[in-house]
Design a protein around this motif. Sequence first.
Motif, PDB file in Angstrom:
ATOM      1  N   LYS A  71       1.739   7.571  -9.236  1.00 34.83           N
ATOM      2  CA  LYS A  71       1.521   8.801  -8.466  1.00 34.83           C
ATOM      3  C   LYS A  71       2.508   8.873  -7.295  1.00 34.83           C
ATOM      4  O   LYS A  71       3.098   9.926  -7.027  1.00 34.83           O
ATOM      5  CB  LYS A  71       0.083   8.835  -7.950  1.00 34.83           C
ATOM      6  CG  LYS A  71      -0.259  10.065  -7.152  1.00 34.83           C
ATOM      7  CD  LYS A  71      -1.731  10.040  -6.731  1.00 34.83           C
ATOM      8  CE  LYS A  71      -2.009  11.212  -5.812  1.00 34.83           C
ATOM      9  NZ  LYS A  71      -2.489  10.805  -4.510  1.00 34.83           N
ATOM     10  N   ILE A  72       2.708   7.762  -6.619  1.00 41.69           N
ATOM     11  CA  ILE A  72       3.661   7.715  -5.504  1.00 41.69           C
ATOM     12  C   ILE A  72       5.069   8.013  -6.016  1.00 41.69           C
ATOM     13  O   ILE A  72       5.819   8.770  -5.400  1.00 41.69           O
ATOM     14  CB  ILE A  72       3.617   6.339  -4.805  1.00 41.69           C
ATOM     15  CG1 ILE A  72       2.237   6.102  -4.193  1.00 41.69           C
ATOM     16  CG2 ILE A  72       4.699   6.243  -3.732  1.00 41.69           C
ATOM     17  CD1 ILE A  72       1.989   4.671  -3.757  1.00 41.69           C
ATOM     18  N   GLU A  77      -3.801   2.798  -4.115  1.00 42.01           N
ATOM     19  CA  GLU A  77      -3.033   3.916  -4.665  1.00 42.01           C
ATOM     20  C   GLU A  77      -2.351   3.536  -5.972  1.00 42.01           C
ATOM     21  O   GLU A  77      -2.072   2.375  -6.229  1.00 42.01           O
ATOM     22  CB  GLU A  77      -1.970   4.382  -3.662  1.00 42.01           C
ATOM     23  CG  GLU A  77      -2.547   5.304  -2.601  1.00 42.01           C
ATOM     24  CD  GLU A  77      -1.465   6.020  -1.831  1.00 42.01           C
ATOM     25  OE1 GLU A  77      -0.795   6.883  -2.425  1.00 42.01           O
ATOM     26  OE2 GLU A  77      -1.295   5.704  -0.646  1.00 42.01           O
ATOM     27  N   ASP A  78      -2.045   4.541  -6.721  1.00 46.50           N
ATOM     28  CA  ASP A  78      -1.362   4.410  -7.996  1.00 46.50           C
ATOM     29  C   ASP A  78       0.144   4.532  -7.742  1.00 46.50           C
ATOM     30  O   ASP A  78       0.613   5.561  -7.249  1.00 46.50           O
ATOM     31  CB  ASP A  78      -1.880   5.531  -8.909  1.00 46.50           C
ATOM     32  CG  ASP A  78      -1.203   5.601 -10.249  1.00 46.50           C
ATOM     33  OD1 ASP A  78      -0.152   4.968 -10.442  1.00 46.50           O
ATOM     34  OD2 ASP A  78      -1.731   6.301 -11.119  1.00 46.50           O
ATOM     35  N   GLN A  85       0.842  -1.198   0.000  1.00 41.94           N
ATOM     36  CA  GLN A  85       0.000   0.000   0.000  1.00 41.94           C
ATOM     37  C   GLN A  85       0.879   1.250   0.000  1.00 41.94           C
ATOM     38  O   GLN A  85       1.972   1.234   0.568  1.00 41.94           O
ATOM     39  CB  GLN A  85      -0.866   0.043   1.259  1.00 41.94           C
ATOM     40  CG  GLN A  85      -1.795  -1.117   1.435  1.00 41.94           C
ATOM     41  CD  GLN A  85      -2.514  -1.041   2.772  1.00 41.94           C
ATOM     42  OE1 GLN A  85      -2.772   0.029   3.296  1.00 41.94           O
ATOM     43  NE2 GLN A  85      -2.836  -2.198   3.323  1.00 41.94           N
ATOM     44  N   GLY A  86       0.353   2.316  -0.576  1.00 45.39           N
ATOM     45  CA  GLY A  86       1.091   3.561  -0.651  1.00 45.39           C
ATOM     46  C   GLY A  86       1.510   4.121   0.687  1.00 45.39           C
ATOM     47  O   GLY A  86       2.639   4.591   0.848  1.00 45.39           O
ATOM     48  N   LYS A  87       0.619   4.065   1.679  1.00 43.44           N
ATOM     49  CA  LYS A  87       0.959   4.638   2.984  1.00 43.44           C
ATOM     50  C   LYS A  87       2.128   3.892   3.621  1.00 43.44           C
ATOM     51  O   LYS A  87       2.948   4.484   4.316  1.00 43.44           O
ATOM     52  CB  LYS A  87      -0.256   4.664   3.910  1.00 43.44           C
ATOM     53  CG  LYS A  87      -0.822   3.308   4.273  1.00 43.44           C
ATOM     54  CD  LYS A  87      -2.063   3.431   5.128  1.00 43.44           C
ATOM     55  CE  LYS A  87      -2.652   2.052   5.407  1.00 43.44           C
ATOM     56  NZ  LYS A  87      -3.889   2.110   6.137  1.00 43.44           N
TER      57      LYS A  87
END
Length: 120
Positions: A63-64, A59-60, A34-36
């Motif tokens: 984008k990250i 999340e993408d 996951q992004g976070k």
Amino acid sequence: MKKKILVAEDDKAIIDVVKIILEDEGYEVFTADQGKVVHKIVATQKPDMILMDIWLYGEDGGKITKELKSKKHTKNIPLVLMSANNETEKITKEVSADDFLLKPFTIEDLLHIVRKYIKS
């Protein structure tokens, strides 16, 4: 001191295989789906390299990547996108990633790209 690699991937099987391969080569491997979690590991572990799937839970990855490449303290971390997406090369350029690795990839492909960006 071992070089640190963050593997950000939503497929647990891929995470497991990549982690085993890289640990066998002597790297310290952190994983995130996951992004976070990516942001937390980058902040706390300061990896020497990031292997990022384009799609993560919620999340993408592109984008990250764009966010990490726009920040002063993370822009110089080599970041390689991993994907089976036929637009991966285009996305790599759009988000300023350093390189890409198309899925499915071989062990040799993986180690080649890691060695390209992490010097022992």
